[in-house]
Design a protein around this motif. Structure first.
Motif, PDB file in Angstrom:
ATOM      1  N   ILE A  70       0.889  -1.205   0.034  1.00  0.00           N
ATOM      2  CA  ILE A  70      -0.110  -0.012   0.219  1.00  0.00           C
ATOM      3  C   ILE A  70       0.845   1.301   0.139  1.00  0.00           C
ATOM      4  O   ILE A  70       1.828   1.407   0.728  1.00  0.00           O
ATOM      5  CB  ILE A  70      -0.814   0.101   1.094  1.00  0.00           C
ATOM      6  N   PHE A  71       0.717   2.157  -0.881  1.00  0.00           N
ATOM      7  CA  PHE A  71       1.334   3.565  -1.047  1.00  0.00           C
ATOM      8  C   PHE A  71       0.145   4.433  -0.715  1.00  0.00           C
ATOM      9  O   PHE A  71      -0.692   4.535  -1.290  1.00  0.00           O
ATOM     10  CB  PHE A  71       1.959   3.538  -2.421  1.00  0.00           C
ATOM     11  N   MET A 118      -3.523   4.537  -1.760  1.00  0.00           N
ATOM     12  CA  MET A 118      -4.818   5.162  -0.954  1.00  0.00           C
ATOM     13  C   MET A 118      -4.435   6.624  -0.384  1.00  0.00           C
ATOM     14  O   MET A 118      -3.111   6.871  -0.231  1.00  0.00           O
ATOM     15  CB  MET A 118      -4.834   4.307   0.239  1.00  0.00           C
ATOM     16  N   THR A 119      -5.295   7.543  -0.214  1.00  0.00           N
ATOM     17  CA  THR A 119      -5.020   8.872   0.473  1.00  0.00           C
ATOM     18  C   THR A 119      -4.991   8.313   1.930  1.00  0.00           C
ATOM     19  O   THR A 119      -5.335   7.448   2.339  1.00  0.00           O
ATOM     20  CB  THR A 119      -6.248   9.773   0.342  1.00  0.00           C
ATOM     21  N   ARG A 120      -4.669   9.464   2.660  1.00  0.00           N
ATOM     22  CA  ARG A 120      -4.448   9.214   4.208  1.00  0.00           C
ATOM     23  C   ARG A 120      -6.045   8.928   4.664  1.00  0.00           C
ATOM     24  O   ARG A 120      -5.935   8.012   5.507  1.00  0.00           O
ATOM     25  CB  ARG A 120      -3.800  10.499   4.735  1.00  0.00           C
ATOM     26  N   SER A 149      -9.908   5.312   7.074  1.00  0.00           N
ATOM     27  CA  SER A 149     -11.148   4.952   7.016  1.00  0.00           C
ATOM     28  C   SER A 149     -11.113   3.221   7.017  1.00  0.00           C
ATOM     29  O   SER A 149     -11.979   2.596   7.654  1.00  0.00           O
ATOM     30  CB  SER A 149     -11.963   5.327   6.012  1.00  0.00           C
ATOM     31  N   GLU A 150     -10.178   2.586   6.116  1.00  0.00           N
ATOM     32  CA  GLU A 150     -10.140   1.328   5.977  1.00  0.00           C
ATOM     33  C   GLU A 150      -9.525   0.452   7.023  1.00  0.00           C
ATOM     34  O   GLU A 150     -10.102  -0.854   7.597  1.00  0.00           O
ATOM     35  CB  GLU A 150      -9.563   0.895   4.689  1.00  0.00           C
ATOM     36  N   PHE A 151      -8.239   1.134   7.573  1.00  0.00           N
ATOM     37  CA  PHE A 151      -7.630   0.413   8.693  1.00  0.00           C
ATOM     38  C   PHE A 151      -8.034   0.917   9.961  1.00  0.00           C
ATOM     39  O   PHE A 151      -7.273   0.443  11.085  1.00  0.00           O
ATOM     40  CB  PHE A 151      -6.223   0.104   8.021  1.00  0.00           C
TER      41      PHE A 151
END
Length: 86
Positions: free
Chosen positions: A47-48, A74-76, A81-83
């Protein structure tokens, strides 16, 4: 193959200009970003995370880069939101 594409693209887009001192400030930032991304690919990260939506995320760039380099961008805010924030 991904590592080679990253390095080849990086070399084509600016090393000679960088060495000759002809890059604008914006081009220097892009070159720095490319170097960071190449290190990400070489380290085989999954993931970048970037907030550079104009340069990386918009206009289908995210999908193109994700497919080309087998990584997720992904954006920050998307990452949190996901993790979740810890």
């Amino acid at each position: 193959l991904s590592k080679w594409r990253c390095q080849e693209s990086f070399m084509r887009k600016g090393v000679s200009s960088y060495r000759s001192g002809t890059l604008t400030n914006g081009q220097r930032r892009q070159l720095r970003d490319a170097m960071i991304f190449c290190a990400h690919i070489r380290a085989k990260r999954q993931i970048f995370v970037t907030d550079d939506t104009r340069g990386v995320v918009r206009g289908g760039r995210r999908q193109h880069v994700e497919q080309s380099f087998d990584t997720r961008i992904m954006t920050r805010d998307e990452f949190i939101s996901e993790f979740g924030a810890k």
